[in-house]
Scaffold this motif. Structure first.
Motif, PDB file in Angstrom:
ATOM      1  N   ARG A 129       0.820  -1.213   0.000  1.00 22.37           N
ATOM      2  CA  ARG A 129       0.000   0.000   0.000  1.00 22.37           C
ATOM      3  C   ARG A 129       0.856   1.267   0.000  1.00 22.37           C
ATOM      4  NH1 ARG A 129      -2.278   3.521  -1.391  1.00 22.37           N
ATOM      5  NH2 ARG A 129      -3.754   4.875  -0.322  1.00 22.37           N
ATOM      6  N   LEU A 130       1.852   1.308   0.867  1.00 24.81           N
ATOM      7  CA  LEU A 130       2.606   2.550   1.053  1.00 24.81           C
ATOM      8  C   LEU A 130       3.726   2.725   0.028  1.00 24.81           C
ATOM      9  CD1 LEU A 130       2.850   2.813   4.946  1.00 24.81           C
ATOM     10  CD2 LEU A 130       1.155   3.797   3.396  1.00 24.81           C
ATOM     11  N   ILE A 131       4.449   1.672  -0.250  1.00 26.48           N
ATOM     12  CA  ILE A 131       5.563   1.792  -1.192  1.00 26.48           C
ATOM     13  C   ILE A 131       5.067   1.926  -2.627  1.00 26.48           C
ATOM     14  CG2 ILE A 131       7.363   0.406  -2.297  1.00 26.48           C
ATOM     15  CD1 ILE A 131       8.445   1.910  -0.035  1.00 26.48           C
ATOM     16  N   CYS A 132       4.024   1.165  -2.960  1.00 28.25           N
ATOM     17  CA  CYS A 132       3.551   1.140  -4.345  1.00 28.25           C
ATOM     18  C   CYS A 132       2.366   2.044  -4.594  1.00 28.25           C
ATOM     19  CB  CYS A 132       3.156  -0.278  -4.731  1.00 28.25           C
ATOM     20  SG  CYS A 132       4.469  -1.447  -4.483  1.00 28.25           S
ATOM     21  N   GLY A 133       1.695   2.479  -3.543  1.00 24.55           N
ATOM     22  CA  GLY A 133       0.473   3.239  -3.736  1.00 24.55           C
ATOM     23  C   GLY A 133      -0.640   2.386  -4.316  1.00 24.55           C
ATOM     24  N   LEU A 134      -0.557   1.058  -4.121  1.00 27.12           N
ATOM     25  CA  LEU A 134      -1.603   0.189  -4.639  1.00 27.12           C
ATOM     26  C   LEU A 134      -2.913   0.442  -3.903  1.00 27.12           C
ATOM     27  CD1 LEU A 134       0.111  -3.302  -5.075  1.00 27.12           C
ATOM     28  CD2 LEU A 134      -0.098  -1.453  -6.721  1.00 27.12           C
ATOM     29  N   THR A 135      -4.018   0.320  -4.599  1.00 27.24           N
ATOM     30  CA  THR A 135      -5.316   0.398  -3.946  1.00 27.24           C
ATOM     31  C   THR A 135      -5.517  -0.857  -3.104  1.00 27.24           C
ATOM     32  OG1 THR A 135      -6.463  -0.742  -5.744  1.00 27.24           O
ATOM     33  CG2 THR A 135      -6.228   1.669  -5.930  1.00 27.24           C
ATOM     34  N   THR A 136      -6.479  -0.787  -2.204  1.00 22.70           N
ATOM     35  CA  THR A 136      -6.770  -1.961  -1.379  1.00 22.70           C
ATOM     36  C   THR A 136      -7.149  -3.146  -2.259  1.00 22.70           C
ATOM     37  OG1 THR A 136      -7.548  -0.503   0.389  1.00 22.70           O
ATOM     38  CG2 THR A 136      -8.162  -2.820   0.539  1.00 22.70           C
ATOM     39  N   ARG A 137      -7.870  -2.895  -3.336  1.00 20.39           N
ATOM     40  CA  ARG A 137      -8.255  -3.977  -4.258  1.00 20.39           C
ATOM     41  C   ARG A 137      -7.029  -4.613  -4.898  1.00 20.39           C
ATOM     42  NH1 ARG A 137      -9.379  -4.154  -9.846  1.00 20.39           N
ATOM     43  NH2 ARG A 137     -10.796  -5.852 -10.443  1.00 20.39           N
ATOM     44  N   GLU A 138      -6.071  -3.794  -5.304  1.00 22.89           N
ATOM     45  CA  GLU A 138      -4.862  -4.324  -5.925  1.00 22.89           C
ATOM     46  C   GLU A 138      -4.024  -5.106  -4.919  1.00 22.89           C
ATOM     47  OE1 GLU A 138      -4.038  -0.997  -9.423  1.00 22.89           O
ATOM     48  OE2 GLU A 138      -3.420  -0.596  -7.370  1.00 22.89           O
ATOM     49  N   VAL A 139      -3.960  -4.611  -3.676  1.00 18.94           N
ATOM     50  CA  VAL A 139      -3.256  -5.343  -2.624  1.00 18.94           C
ATOM     51  C   VAL A 139      -3.913  -6.705  -2.413  1.00 18.94           C
ATOM     52  CG1 VAL A 139      -2.674  -5.396  -0.167  1.00 18.94           C
ATOM     53  CG2 VAL A 139      -2.414  -3.269  -1.461  1.00 18.94           C
ATOM     54  N   ALA A 140      -5.246  -6.706  -2.341  1.00 16.36           N
ATOM     55  CA  ALA A 140      -5.988  -7.951  -2.141  1.00 16.36           C
ATOM     56  C   ALA A 140      -5.730  -8.935  -3.274  1.00 16.36           C
ATOM     57  CB  ALA A 140      -7.482  -7.653  -2.021  1.00 16.36           C
ATOM     58  N   ALA A 141      -5.712  -8.432  -4.503  1.00 21.03           N
ATOM     59  CA  ALA A 141      -5.473  -9.311  -5.655  1.00 21.03           C
ATOM     60  C   ALA A 141      -4.066  -9.905  -5.604  1.00 21.03           C
ATOM     61  CB  ALA A 141      -5.673  -8.535  -6.958  1.00 21.03           C
ATOM     62  N   GLY A 142      -3.093  -9.104  -5.203  1.00 23.65           N
ATOM     63  CA  GLY A 142      -1.723  -9.590  -5.137  1.00 23.65           C
ATOM     64  C   GLY A 142      -1.496 -10.628  -4.060  1.00 23.65           C
ATOM     65  N   LEU A 143      -2.281 -10.552  -2.980  1.00 18.35           N
ATOM     66  CA  LEU A 143      -2.107 -11.463  -1.850  1.00 18.35           C
ATOM     67  C   LEU A 143      -3.139 -12.576  -1.829  1.00 18.35           C
ATOM     68  CD1 LEU A 143      -1.278  -8.899   0.998  1.00 18.35           C
ATOM     69  CD2 LEU A 143       0.288 -10.188  -0.461  1.00 18.35           C
TER      70      LEU A 143
ATOM     71  N   VAL B  44       2.221  -8.433 -13.856  1.00 17.99           N
ATOM     72  CA  VAL B  44       0.852  -8.753 -14.275  1.00 17.99           C
ATOM     73  C   VAL B  44      -0.065  -7.816 -13.508  1.00 17.99           C
ATOM     74  CG1 VAL B  44      -0.923 -10.506 -14.528  1.00 17.99           C
ATOM     75  CG2 VAL B  44       1.480 -11.166 -14.657  1.00 17.99           C
ATOM     76  N   ALA B  45      -0.349  -6.665 -14.080  1.00 14.84           N
ATOM     77  CA  ALA B  45      -1.062  -5.600 -13.373  1.00 14.84           C
ATOM     78  C   ALA B  45      -2.562  -5.868 -13.352  1.00 14.84           C
ATOM     79  CB  ALA B  45      -0.786  -4.256 -14.035  1.00 14.84           C
ATOM     80  N   ALA B  46      -3.214  -5.310 -12.341  1.00 17.84           N
ATOM     81  CA  ALA B  46      -4.672  -5.340 -12.297  1.00 17.84           C
ATOM     82  C   ALA B  46      -5.198  -4.245 -13.224  1.00 17.84           C
ATOM     83  CB  ALA B  46      -5.166  -5.116 -10.868  1.00 17.84           C
ATOM     84  N   GLY B  47      -5.948  -4.614 -14.251  1.00 19.98           N
ATOM     85  CA  GLY B  47      -6.460  -3.624 -15.196  1.00 19.98           C
ATOM     86  C   GLY B  47      -6.274  -4.057 -16.626  1.00 19.98           C
TER      87      GLY B  47
END
Length: 413
Positions: A127-141, A194-197
């Motif tokens: 979240r903090l280093i990448c500025g990922l949204t919560t949805r993107e964090v959830a998808a990655g994990l 492999v980005a979300a989007g």
């Protein structure tokens, strides 16, 4: 005056490229993660309003200055702030001090402090280093959005309550902190690979991961695992151009034009992987060295057909000993399916057993691997169903289109 659409595009690119630098610099000033994050977000909002009159040459510097100014204004309004804030820095910082190159690495180590739970460390850093949204964090994990949000919130509260310092650890502290930091850096790269989007990749995330991996190598030059991770990322990055067709579609490794690979970057990655494997002799190879070894087997083969799949499977067997992960087991099964003369019925049984793993319930690559094996076994109806599952679980537009083409090829026969 620049159009609103163009400004939105420029600010979006700035957010992808400079978020972590701006945030890390602001954290050094505020000593408070929530405050720094709020002010960093507000700086980008200010950019949307101000940049139509002229886009600054140094966008990162402009954003950092605005974020820190906003933070100072907030600090001045809080007369009791210094009694309430967690101590996130070792020494006072003057308001006019510029950002330091190691700021993002400081932030990673803060987020990966051993006082935090492992799952919270990873979620907070993404979240903090990448500025990922919560949805993107959830998808990655491979977790729900609600779970990702809860982990991030818990981590921030723990940092505040425990007074976790904002610094790179002392030399004697580094070994116990290293594995989770390497894990997070790899996840950052994966989130960009492999980005979300709709687009296949996000160059800002892959670039940030390569930068952080390089910083870790310079920080710990004698450690094999940072070398291995950097080599792994470089070998993957070297294949980037060949991985995307001219019309933006995904090209699997088996079908890539190897003449389009970046030879210089590939050679550097192989060299680092080799160094890591040599450094690890006698003490057992870590999981990043083994992953780099697998990647090396792929990129040094003259063609896909010449890949030594027996050796790839052996590398995954070793990896399962040091890192018994369902994803490693999945990768091993996929490699096993490509060994000449492999028993595909047995491979399918391995994949079906992995379907019971909680961590893989929403993992599109498991369904895609099952679909591929089912198709090769001639079980078209079951393969189509597995492809449908994979398409539903995939968050990347290019991968969805690829899977749909594979599915369509089965129904056209």
């Amino acid at each position: 005056m620049t159009s609103a659409r163009e400004i939105a595009r420029v600010v979006d690119e700035a957010h992808r490229g400079h978020w972590s630098t701006v945030l890390a610099s602001t954290v050094r000033l505020t000593r408070d993660l929530d405050l720094a994050e709020d002010c960093t977000q507000d700086a980008f909002v200010q950019a949307l309003k101000t940049w139509p009159d002229g886009i600054p040459d140094n966008q990162a510097g402009w954003l950092t200055t605005v974020a820190r100014r906003l933070a100072l204004d907030r600090l001045r309004r809080e007369t009791t702030l210094w009694r309430k804030l967690p101590l996130l820095i070792e020494d006072p910082i003057s308001p006019g001090e510029v950002e330091q190159p190691t700021d993002p690495l400081r932030l990673v180590f803060t987020c990966c402090h051993p006082a935090l739970a492992r799952d919270s460390q990873v979620a907070l850093t993404l979240r903090l280093i990448c500025g990922l949204t919560t949805r993107e964090v959830a998808a990655g994990l491979l977790i729900s959005e609600a779970t990702a949000a809860a982990r991030i919130t818990r981590a921030k509260k723990k940092i505040a309550a425990a007074g976790i310092p904002y610094r790179i650890p002392a030399d004697e502290e580094l070994p116990e902190r290293l594995d989770v930091v390497l894990t997070v850096v790899q996840l950052v790269y994966t989130a960009g690979h492999v980005a979300a989007g709709p687009e296949l990749t996000r160059a800002d995330l892959t670039g940030r991961a390569l930068e952080l991996a390089g910083l870790l190598v310079r920080l710990m030059p004698a450690e094999p695992e940072p070398q291995a991770l950097l080599g792994l990322l470089q070998m993957t990055q070297a294949r980037g151009d060949a991985r995307v067709s001219e019309d933006g579609e995904l090209v699997l490794l088996a079908d890539q034009d190897r003449s389009r690979w970046d030879v210089r970057l590939l050679a550097e990655g192989v060299s680092r992987a080799t160094t890591a494997l040599q450094q690890g002799q006698g003490q057992g190879h870590g999981r990043f060295a083994l992953q780099a070894a697998v990647s090396g087997l792929h990129v040094t083969a003259s063609s896909w057909d010449e890949t030594d799949w027996h050796q790839v499977v052996r590398m995954y067997d070793a990896m399962l000993i040091s890192w018994p992960s369902p994803i490693v087991a999945l990768n091993r099964a996929a490699a096993h399916s490509l060994v000449p003369g492999a028993d595909l019925i047995a491979v399918l049984a391995e994949l079906d057993a992995l379907s019971n793993e909680v961590a893989l319930k929403s993992y599109a690559y498991l369904s895609a691997a099952r679909a591929d094996v089912l198709a090769r076994l001639g079980r078209k109806e079951a393969a189509v169903q597995a492809y449908d599952e994979a398409i539903g679980l995939t968050v990347n537009g290019a991968e969805q289109r690829f899977l749909r083409r594979r599915r369509a090829a089965l129904t056209e026969d």
